[in-house]
Design a protein around this motif. Structure first.
Motif, PDB file in Angstrom:
ATOM      1  N   ARG A  75      71.893  58.454   8.044  1.00  0.00           N
ATOM      2  CA  ARG A  75      70.811  58.306   9.008  1.00  0.00           C
ATOM      3  C   ARG A  75      71.293  58.815  10.360  1.00  0.00           C
ATOM      4  O   ARG A  75      72.501  58.913  10.608  1.00  0.00           O
ATOM      5  CB  ARG A  75      70.426  56.837   9.124  1.00  0.00           C
ATOM      6  N   VAL A  76      70.356  59.100  11.245  1.00  0.00           N
ATOM      7  CA  VAL A  76      70.716  59.636  12.559  1.00  0.00           C
ATOM      8  C   VAL A  76      71.653  58.687  13.301  1.00  0.00           C
ATOM      9  O   VAL A  76      72.658  59.112  13.863  1.00  0.00           O
ATOM     10  CB  VAL A  76      69.453  59.937  13.403  1.00  0.00           C
ATOM     11  N   ILE A  99      80.479  63.611  15.867  1.00  0.00           N
ATOM     12  CA  ILE A  99      79.595  64.367  16.747  1.00  0.00           C
ATOM     13  C   ILE A  99      79.990  63.970  18.164  1.00  0.00           C
ATOM     14  O   ILE A  99      79.836  62.817  18.545  1.00  0.00           O
ATOM     15  CB  ILE A  99      78.098  64.045  16.483  1.00  0.00           C
ATOM     16  N   PRO A 100      80.527  64.923  18.946  1.00  0.00           N
ATOM     17  CA  PRO A 100      81.052  64.573  20.275  1.00  0.00           C
ATOM     18  C   PRO A 100      80.040  63.804  21.121  1.00  0.00           C
ATOM     19  O   PRO A 100      78.838  64.033  21.019  1.00  0.00           O
ATOM     20  CB  PRO A 100      81.362  65.931  20.898  1.00  0.00           C
ATOM     21  N   ILE A 145      74.859  54.579  22.222  1.00  0.00           N
ATOM     22  CA  ILE A 145      74.385  54.995  20.903  1.00  0.00           C
ATOM     23  C   ILE A 145      72.900  55.352  20.921  1.00  0.00           C
ATOM     24  O   ILE A 145      72.479  56.307  20.280  1.00  0.00           O
ATOM     25  CB  ILE A 145      74.691  53.913  19.839  1.00  0.00           C
ATOM     26  N   HIS A 146      72.093  54.615  21.696  1.00  0.00           N
ATOM     27  CA  HIS A 146      70.660  54.916  21.744  1.00  0.00           C
ATOM     28  C   HIS A 146      70.406  56.251  22.434  1.00  0.00           C
ATOM     29  O   HIS A 146      69.567  57.036  21.999  1.00  0.00           O
ATOM     30  CB  HIS A 146      69.889  53.780  22.415  1.00  0.00           C
ATOM     31  N   GLY A 147      71.144  56.524  23.502  1.00  0.00           N
ATOM     32  CA  GLY A 147      71.011  57.806  24.187  1.00  0.00           C
ATOM     33  C   GLY A 147      71.451  58.957  23.306  1.00  0.00           C
ATOM     34  O   GLY A 147      70.810  60.005  23.256  1.00  0.00           O
ATOM     35  N   ARG A 148      72.534  58.764  22.555  1.00  0.00           N
ATOM     36  CA  ARG A 148      73.028  59.797  21.638  1.00  0.00           C
ATOM     37  C   ARG A 148      72.022  60.055  20.529  1.00  0.00           C
ATOM     38  O   ARG A 148      71.794  61.203  20.148  1.00  0.00           O
ATOM     39  CB  ARG A 148      74.371  59.374  21.045  1.00  0.00           C
ATOM     40  N   THR A 149      71.426  58.992  20.009  1.00  0.00           N
ATOM     41  CA  THR A 149      70.427  59.141  18.945  1.00  0.00           C
ATOM     42  C   THR A 149      69.231  59.927  19.456  1.00  0.00           C
ATOM     43  O   THR A 149      68.735  60.827  18.770  1.00  0.00           O
ATOM     44  CB  THR A 149      69.992  57.754  18.424  1.00  0.00           C
TER      45      THR A 149
END
Length: 140
Positions: free
Chosen positions: A39-40, A94-95, A101-105
């Motif tokens: 999952r993402v 993934i750098p 985590i929410h911002g990266r997602t």
């Protein structure tokens, strides 16, 4: 109630995704989704310490049950991940983009949607929809 089945990408659609992916990190994220069923949120949170390229296993920490899920890495993906590991010195596969985590997602979702638009595949996408049916793809 009518059951809704996922729309999974065809081989041709997957090739269009990669033909329209410019960022290597997004391509690696897509490979992990298409090939391993991640999952993402699992992709953006995945750390190299949880990836064993020698045994071809990804250990996904699942906090609710305190049990790790084991995901098989297809043999064709292992050399790609070895090369990516050599090039990527970040602790995350993934750098790290800005934010938690929410911002990266959110960033990964936006990048994936942009690729879909460029590939003329844009629809309302639910990236982990087929996970329950097979072992997952980033899919429509």
């Amino acid at each position: 109630m009518k059951r809704r089945y996922p729309n999974v990408f065809t081989r041709e659609q997957i090739m269009k995704v990669f033909d329209n992916t410019e960022e290597t990190s997004v391509a690696i994220a897509c490979l992990l989704g298409f090939c391993c069923g991640l999952r993402v949120g699992e992709v953006v949170g995945l750390k190299w310490e949880n990836v064993d390229l020698d045994s071809g296993i990804i250990e996904l920490p699942i906090s609710k049950t305190e049990i790790n899920a084991r995901v098989h890495i297809p043999s064709g993906l292992i050399p790609i991940l070895h090369r990516w590991r050599f090039l990527n010195t970040d602790k995350y596969v993934i750098p790290m983009w800005s934010g938690g985590i929410h911002g990266r997602t959110t960033v990964l979702f936006n990048n994936f949607y942009n690729v879909l638009k460029k590939a003329d595949l844009f629809t309302r996408v639910k990236i982990n929809e087929t996970r329950q049916k097979s072992k997952f793809t980033f899919h429509t």
